[in-house]
Write a protein that holds these residues in place. Structure first.
Motif, PDB file in Angstrom:
ATOM      1  N   LYS A   1     -19.811 -13.181 -35.076  1.00 18.22           N
ATOM      2  CA  LYS A   1     -19.852 -12.674 -33.704  1.00 18.22           C
ATOM      3  C   LYS A   1     -19.680 -13.836 -32.729  1.00 18.22           C
ATOM      4  O   LYS A   1     -20.262 -14.903 -32.909  1.00 18.22           O
ATOM      5  CB  LYS A   1     -21.187 -11.971 -33.462  1.00 18.22           C
ATOM      6  CG  LYS A   1     -21.417 -11.495 -32.039  1.00 18.22           C
ATOM      7  CD  LYS A   1     -22.821 -10.925 -31.885  1.00 18.22           C
ATOM      8  CE  LYS A   1     -23.104 -10.519 -30.442  1.00 18.22           C
ATOM      9  NZ  LYS A   1     -24.494 -10.005 -30.289  1.00 18.22           N
TER      10      LYS A   1
ATOM     11  N   GLY B   1     -28.139 -10.512 -39.206  1.00 20.32           N
ATOM     12  CA  GLY B   1     -27.084 -10.167 -38.264  1.00 20.32           C
ATOM     13  C   GLY B   1     -27.516  -9.348 -37.068  1.00 20.32           C
ATOM     14  O   GLY B   1     -28.703  -9.134 -36.817  1.00 20.32           O
ATOM     15  N   ASP B   2     -26.524  -8.868 -36.331  1.00 20.06           N
ATOM     16  CA  ASP B   2     -26.694  -8.061 -35.130  1.00 20.06           C
ATOM     17  C   ASP B   2     -26.667  -6.587 -35.548  1.00 20.06           C
ATOM     18  O   ASP B   2     -25.632  -6.069 -35.982  1.00 20.06           O
ATOM     19  CB  ASP B   2     -25.548  -8.370 -34.159  1.00 20.06           C
ATOM     20  CG  ASP B   2     -25.651  -7.620 -32.849  1.00 20.06           C
ATOM     21  OD1 ASP B   2     -25.843  -6.389 -32.882  1.00 20.06           O
ATOM     22  OD2 ASP B   2     -25.508  -8.264 -31.790  1.00 20.06           O
ATOM     23  N   CYS B   3     -27.799  -5.906 -35.426  1.00 25.43           N
ATOM     24  CA  CYS B   3     -27.923  -4.527 -35.923  1.00 25.43           C
ATOM     25  C   CYS B   3     -26.918  -3.585 -35.259  1.00 25.43           C
ATOM     26  O   CYS B   3     -26.292  -2.755 -35.935  1.00 25.43           O
ATOM     27  CB  CYS B   3     -29.339  -4.016 -35.708  1.00 25.43           C
ATOM     28  SG  CYS B   3     -30.574  -4.871 -36.688  1.00 25.43           S
ATOM     29  N   LYS B   4     -26.780  -3.705 -33.942  1.00 32.12           N
ATOM     30  CA  LYS B   4     -25.857  -2.822 -33.219  1.00 32.12           C
ATOM     31  C   LYS B   4     -24.417  -3.050 -33.672  1.00 32.12           C
ATOM     32  O   LYS B   4     -23.659  -2.096 -33.913  1.00 32.12           O
ATOM     33  CB  LYS B   4     -25.982  -3.059 -31.714  1.00 32.12           C
ATOM     34  CG  LYS B   4     -25.122  -2.140 -30.873  1.00 32.12           C
ATOM     35  CD  LYS B   4     -25.347  -2.410 -29.383  1.00 32.12           C
ATOM     36  CE  LYS B   4     -24.459  -1.498 -28.527  1.00 32.12           C
ATOM     37  NZ  LYS B   4     -24.658  -1.777 -27.071  1.00 32.12           N
ATOM     38  N   LEU B   5     -24.039  -4.314 -33.789  1.00 37.03           N
ATOM     39  CA  LEU B   5     -22.690  -4.650 -34.238  1.00 37.03           C
ATOM     40  C   LEU B   5     -22.465  -4.172 -35.670  1.00 37.03           C
ATOM     41  O   LEU B   5     -21.407  -3.637 -36.002  1.00 37.03           O
ATOM     42  CB  LEU B   5     -22.468  -6.161 -34.144  1.00 37.03           C
ATOM     43  CG  LEU B   5     -21.130  -6.695 -34.662  1.00 37.03           C
ATOM     44  CD1 LEU B   5     -19.966  -6.082 -33.919  1.00 37.03           C
ATOM     45  CD2 LEU B   5     -21.100  -8.217 -34.555  1.00 37.03           C
ATOM     46  N   ASN B   6     -23.474  -4.344 -36.518  1.00 38.56           N
ATOM     47  CA  ASN B   6     -23.335  -3.915 -37.920  1.00 38.56           C
ATOM     48  C   ASN B   6     -23.137  -2.410 -38.030  1.00 38.56           C
ATOM     49  O   ASN B   6     -22.355  -1.937 -38.870  1.00 38.56           O
ATOM     50  CB  ASN B   6     -24.560  -4.346 -38.727  1.00 38.56           C
ATOM     51  CG  ASN B   6     -24.588  -5.846 -38.968  1.00 38.56           C
ATOM     52  OD1 ASN B   6     -23.571  -6.524 -38.834  1.00 38.56           O
ATOM     53  ND2 ASN B   6     -25.751  -6.358 -39.331  1.00 38.56           N
TER      54      ASN B   6
ATOM     55  N   GLY C   1     -26.569 -18.196 -32.804  1.00 39.17           N
ATOM     56  CA  GLY C   1     -26.103 -17.058 -32.027  1.00 39.17           C
ATOM     57  C   GLY C   1     -24.790 -16.486 -32.501  1.00 39.17           C
ATOM     58  O   GLY C   1     -24.156 -15.694 -31.790  1.00 39.17           O
TER      59      GLY C   1
ATOM     60  N   PRO D   1     -24.030 -14.629 -35.715  1.00 41.00           N
ATOM     61  CA  PRO D   1     -24.285 -14.004 -37.016  1.00 41.00           C
ATOM     62  C   PRO D   1     -23.010 -13.472 -37.657  1.00 41.00           C
ATOM     63  O   PRO D   1     -22.023 -13.159 -36.971  1.00 41.00           O
ATOM     64  CB  PRO D   1     -25.243 -12.861 -36.667  1.00 41.00           C
ATOM     65  CG  PRO D   1     -24.907 -12.514 -35.248  1.00 41.00           C
ATOM     66  CD  PRO D   1     -24.584 -13.830 -34.597  1.00 41.00           C
TER      67      PRO D   1
ATOM     68  N   ALA E   1     -26.386 -17.637 -37.834  1.00 41.16           N
ATOM     69  CA  ALA E   1     -27.191 -16.709 -37.030  1.00 41.16           C
ATOM     70  C   ALA E   1     -28.112 -17.468 -36.082  1.00 41.16           C
ATOM     71  O   ALA E   1     -28.341 -17.042 -34.942  1.00 41.16           O
ATOM     72  CB  ALA E   1     -27.993 -15.789 -37.939  1.00 41.16           C
TER      73      ALA E   1
END
Length: 340
Positions: free
Chosen positions: A191, A275-280, A265, A267, A262
């Motif tokens: 990201k 990682g980024d939960c929303k992105l995942n 900033g 991940p 990660a």
């Protein structure tokens, strides 16, 4: 009297370690006592146990047939069903390189490198199953030596795994991994925009209970048993808010690349631990991505004119990207020709 002639897969180890494999039902104290009393000899002479064995050496055991059978477990051949089952059932594993001492395997995401539980099937079992199926080893060879993987990848990380086919090969691979003379490179998508090459250093602490790690910028903030880590990354392509990175793993610690990036900033896409939960969730919905995009794509061997690694001296080996990884790169317009 029983005569054990040292072969290529027994050479290079200490006598006492060989005896513990050849006579698994004998206690350590008993073996040393037999050495002192010359009931076990090496090349016709008294031995201490710390001698390094060479191919062709002769180990003699002066036991009754009944005693030797009991100590060696003769008649109780190793169960090879797990090896053969792994070879049949684990899919998409390919051999990138093989000679008489080593193999390079290309592991797909989703396959364990080594067992986590007794009932697991892993790349390690597949390796032995492959060698048995190819008649490269016999079941009886497993009494004193097991071919094995020499480095580990996370279950959901794909790519090159170094494997020892012989004891000499295993020892040589372990040595170049330990002294970091073998170079290992990974590809990943993270990201955010990364426009310059950078070297990250820090300290990594692993929580064994949760199998997660934490990265600290300096030792003053880290627990005493944290390990130094070093990660070098170079951007290969940038598109939108994503970067395709080539990462050199200088030190090889658990989850190092995932946690280190990660912590800055950036991940990895698909990384459910760091990682980024929303992105995942978006990656799962749009691309059916359920694991981190991380591929061990290249290894570069050091120059070695002699020994078990001579045939790969100075060579570089690459593993092609998995289909899912390549598909996502194309969808995100992350090709190496993309403007950085």
């Amino acid at each position: 009297m029983q005569l054990l002639t040292i072969g290529k897969n027994q050479a290079g180890q200490r006598l006492d370690k060989f005896l513990k494999k050849a006579l698994p039902n004998a206690g350590t104290g008993f073996l040393y006592k037999m050495l002192r009393k010359k009931n076990i000899t090496l090349n016709g002479k008294k031995a201490e146990g710390k001698e390094i064995l060479a191919q062709g050496d002769e180990v003699k055991c002066f036991f009754s047939e009944e005693t030797y059978a009991s100590l060696s477990g003769a008649g109780a051949a190793e169960d090879t069903s797990d090896y053969r089952k792994a070879y049949r059932s684990l899919k998409d594993i390919s051999v990138l390189y093989e000679d008489e001492n080593i193999l390079l395997l290309n592991k797909p995401a989703g396959v364990l490198t080594q067992k986590a539980k007794p009932e697991d099937l892993s790349l390690n079992e597949w390796l032995i199953g492959h060698l048995l199926a190819a008649n490269a080893i016999k079941e009886t060879d497993l009494a004193t030596f097991h071919p094995s993987v020499c480095n580990r990848l996370d279950r959901n990380t794909s790519g090159i795994v170094l494997c020892g086919k012989t004891l000499a090969g295993s020892q040589a691979l372990s040595r170049i991994i330990k002294d970091r003379s073998v170079k290992k490179y990974y590809q990943t998508v993270c990201k955010g925009k990364i426009l310059q090459e950078s070297t990250l250093e820090g300290y990594l602490y692993k929580d064994e209970r949760t199998n997660t790690v934490q990265v600290f910028p300096d030792m003053a903030e880290a627990p005493e048993d944290a390990s130094f880590i070093k990660t070098i990354y170079t951007p290969s392509a940038v598109a939108g808010e994503y970067t395709l990175l080539t990462v050199e793993l200088v030190t090889g610690k658990t989850h190092q690349i995932r946690a280190h990036l990660a912590s800055t900033g950036h991940p990895l896409l698909g990384d459910t631990k760091y990682g980024d939960c929303k992105l995942n969730r978006r990656m799962q919905s749009e691309y059916s991505l359920h694991h981190q995009l991380l591929h061990a794509g290249r290894v570069c061997f050091p120059e070695e004119a002699e020994g078990p690694l001579a045939k790969v001296s100075g060579q570089t080996f690459d593993a092609p990207l998995p289909h899912k990884f390549a598909e996502i790169l194309q969808a995100l317009n992350l090709t190496p020709d993309s403007a950085c």
